[in-house]
Design an enzyme around this catalytic site. Structure first.
Site, PDB file in Angstrom:
ATOM      1  N   ARG A  51       0.720  -1.351  -0.112  1.00  0.00           N
ATOM      2  CA  ARG A  51      -0.022  -0.165  -0.054  1.00  0.00           C
ATOM      3  C   ARG A  51       0.921   1.222   0.064  1.00  0.00           C
ATOM      4  O   ARG A  51       0.444   2.160  -0.785  1.00  0.00           O
ATOM      5  CB  ARG A  51      -0.966   0.065   1.292  1.00  0.00           C
ATOM      6  CG  ARG A  51      -2.156  -0.709   0.874  1.00  0.00           C
ATOM      7  CD  ARG A  51      -2.602  -1.228   2.255  1.00  0.00           C
ATOM      8  NE  ARG A  51      -1.499  -2.254   2.673  1.00  0.00           N
ATOM      9  CZ  ARG A  51      -1.720  -3.381   2.169  1.00  0.00           C
ATOM     10  NH1 ARG A  51      -2.828  -3.649   1.625  1.00  0.00           N
ATOM     11  NH2 ARG A  51      -0.711  -4.193   2.624  1.00  0.00           N
ATOM     12  N   THR A  52       1.682   1.381   0.869  1.00  0.00           N
ATOM     13  CA  THR A  52       2.284   2.484   1.030  1.00  0.00           C
ATOM     14  C   THR A  52       3.096   3.006  -0.165  1.00  0.00           C
ATOM     15  O   THR A  52       3.227   4.031  -0.746  1.00  0.00           O
ATOM     16  CB  THR A  52       3.480   2.630   2.196  1.00  0.00           C
ATOM     17  OG1 THR A  52       2.445   1.859   3.423  1.00  0.00           O
ATOM     18  CG2 THR A  52       3.867   4.009   2.649  1.00  0.00           C
ATOM     19  N   LYS A  80      25.395  -3.351  -0.674  1.00  0.00           N
ATOM     20  CA  LYS A  80      26.816  -3.282  -0.794  1.00  0.00           C
ATOM     21  C   LYS A  80      27.382  -2.418   0.655  1.00  0.00           C
ATOM     22  O   LYS A  80      28.876  -2.371   0.588  1.00  0.00           O
ATOM     23  CB  LYS A  80      27.372  -2.618  -2.032  1.00  0.00           C
ATOM     24  CG  LYS A  80      26.880  -3.306  -3.317  1.00  0.00           C
ATOM     25  CD  LYS A  80      27.237  -2.319  -4.360  1.00  0.00           C
ATOM     26  CE  LYS A  80      26.354  -2.712  -5.445  1.00  0.00           C
ATOM     27  NZ  LYS A  80      26.371  -1.556  -6.474  1.00  0.00           N
ATOM     28  N   ARG A 101      10.956   4.001   3.502  1.00  0.00           N
ATOM     29  CA  ARG A 101      10.770   2.943   4.559  1.00  0.00           C
ATOM     30  C   ARG A 101      12.073   2.181   5.044  1.00  0.00           C
ATOM     31  O   ARG A 101      12.641   1.915   4.313  1.00  0.00           O
ATOM     32  CB  ARG A 101       9.579   1.746   3.939  1.00  0.00           C
ATOM     33  CG  ARG A 101       9.467   0.890   5.075  1.00  0.00           C
ATOM     34  CD  ARG A 101       8.196   0.001   4.619  1.00  0.00           C
ATOM     35  NE  ARG A 101       6.941   0.817   4.936  1.00  0.00           N
ATOM     36  CZ  ARG A 101       5.770   0.015   4.891  1.00  0.00           C
ATOM     37  NH1 ARG A 101       5.781  -1.171   4.760  1.00  0.00           N
ATOM     38  NH2 ARG A 101       4.829   0.746   5.220  1.00  0.00           N
ATOM     39  N   HIS A 129       4.584   5.844  11.632  1.00  0.00           N
ATOM     40  CA  HIS A 129       4.158   5.710  10.178  1.00  0.00           C
ATOM     41  C   HIS A 129       3.541   6.957   9.834  1.00  0.00           C
ATOM     42  O   HIS A 129       2.091   6.696   9.624  1.00  0.00           O
ATOM     43  CB  HIS A 129       3.482   4.212  10.197  1.00  0.00           C
ATOM     44  CG  HIS A 129       3.254   3.964   8.778  1.00  0.00           C
ATOM     45  ND1 HIS A 129       3.039   4.704   7.467  1.00  0.00           N
ATOM     46  CD2 HIS A 129       2.972   2.772   7.989  1.00  0.00           C
ATOM     47  CE1 HIS A 129       3.091   3.923   6.319  1.00  0.00           C
ATOM     48  NE2 HIS A 129       2.911   2.832   6.857  1.00  0.00           N
TER      49      HIS A 129
HETATM   50  N1   CP Z   1      -0.502  -0.215   5.723  1.00  0.00           N
HETATM   51  C1   CP Z   1       0.847  -0.338   5.343  1.00  0.00           C
HETATM   52  O1   CP Z   1       1.792   0.197   5.670  1.00  0.00           O
HETATM   53  O2   CP Z   1       0.752  -1.352   4.456  1.00  0.00           O
HETATM   54  P1   CP Z   1       2.168  -1.793   3.482  1.00  0.00           P
HETATM   55  O3   CP Z   1       2.842  -2.379   4.491  1.00  0.00           O
HETATM   56  O4   CP Z   1       1.761  -2.572   2.413  1.00  0.00           O
HETATM   57  O5   CP Z   1       2.736  -0.416   2.803  1.00  0.00           O
END
Ligand code: CP
Length: 305
Positions: A51-52, A80, A101, A129
């Site tokens: 999703r993100t 590396k 991320r 998040h």
């Molecule tokens: N909600 C969320 O962060 O989903 P993903 O891990 O798929 O990005």
């Protein structure tokens, strides 16, 4: 230049502006289809995501911009031994904004210190998040009509669930918000959140182990997955993974207008039979993630229609 590392990096007023803009985009997405023409978003994902990453990329494409990036540490020079600091220095000359991320808590903050473009934390370890929080707030505002006067149940892995930690931080800024934390003992919300935020500011909350009993009191139920990837010991994960499963029977205890949210991905914690209940809004929530991120990108790049 502003970075978004924590949900608190936007003031309540700025947050309101972003949510208002997201709602305007939902009403007329075509109007915004060229406002990031010529701009590039880099998605630097050192940890898996559906999703993100894809909603960030869809958001930039919807705004008429372009995207570049990597979807795993293995497919980047991190494999590396390159540091986050060196990577962001380089990416700063390739893109106008980036979403990162990382499995290590604090990595996007480190990146922001070496970056000459806005850095958005797209999830760091079990910490924060913020764009999921923006998505959650947009969902609550749009479908519940308010962000205050709410009793919110958080259920599942409240220890490692970064979406939970971020949303609590954001919701304490609204009036008359109460929390009910439903988790096994081992997965309680971290002490720093209880002691340094909720107790300090006298925010009402209770911690319970029985979901059915508290269901009738909830305006929102935020379900979460037990975060397998953050466990040191597989035995503990197996023992705890099915602690709470929301099913149609449990939904009979809920208010008619209670909403069920979940950041997704789901494993077993919501039975698929709940999906057709009109109170189950987690797929709508994932859809709203694109609009929330479109609004945030516009705000950080200071572009308008
Ligand atoms: N909600 C969320 O962060 O989903 P993903 O891990 O798929 O990005």
């Amino acid at each position: 230049m502003k970075h978004i590392i924590s949900p608190l990096d936007l003031s309540v007023k700025e947050l309101e502006e972003v949510l208002d803009l997201a709602e305007q985009i939902i009403e007329d997405p075509k109007k915004y289809s060229e406002c990031c023409h010529g701009k590039k978003l880099a998605t630097l994902f050192y940890e898996p995501s559906t999703r993100t990453r894809l909603s960030f990329e869809a958001a930039m494409l919807n705004l008429g911009g372009n995207i570049l990036g990597f979807s795993s540490a293995d497919s980047s020079s991190a494999a590396k031994g390159e540091s986050v600091a060196d990577t962001i220095r380089v990416v700063s000359s390739y893109a106008d904004i980036c979403a990162m991320r990382h499995p290590k808590e604090g990595a996007p903050l480190v990146a922001s210190m070496y970056s000459s473009i806005p850095v958005i934390n797209a999830g760091d370890g079990g910490h924060n998040h913020p764009t999921q929080t923006l998505t959650d707030l947009l969902t609550i505002k749009k479908l519940k009509g308010r962000l205050d006067n709410l009793t919110i149940g958080f259920c599942g892995d409240l220890k490692f669930g970064r979406t939970v930690h971020s949303l609590i931080n954001a919701m304490v800024r609204y009036d008359n918000v109460k929390f009910v934390f439903i988790s096994p003992e081992e997965l309680r919300i971290p002490a720093y959140l209880r002691e340094e935020l909720l107790d300090r500011d006298n925010i009402p909350y209770q911690e319970v182990k029985n979901l059915e009993k508290v269901m009738p009191s909830l305006d929102l139920l935020y379900m979460t997955r037990v975060q397998k990837e953050r466990f040191f010991n597989e035995e503990d994960y197996i023992r705890l993974k099915d602690s709470f499963i929301l099913d149609a029977q449990k939904m009979t205890y809920a208010k008619d207008d209670m909403l069920v949210l979940h950041p997704l991905p789901r494993v077993n914690e919501i039975a698929t039979e709940v999906d057709n209940d009109p109170r189950a809004v987690y797929f709508k929530q994932a859809e709203f993630g694109v609009y929330a991120r479109m609004a945030l990108i516009m705000k950080l790049l200071n572009v308008s229609v």
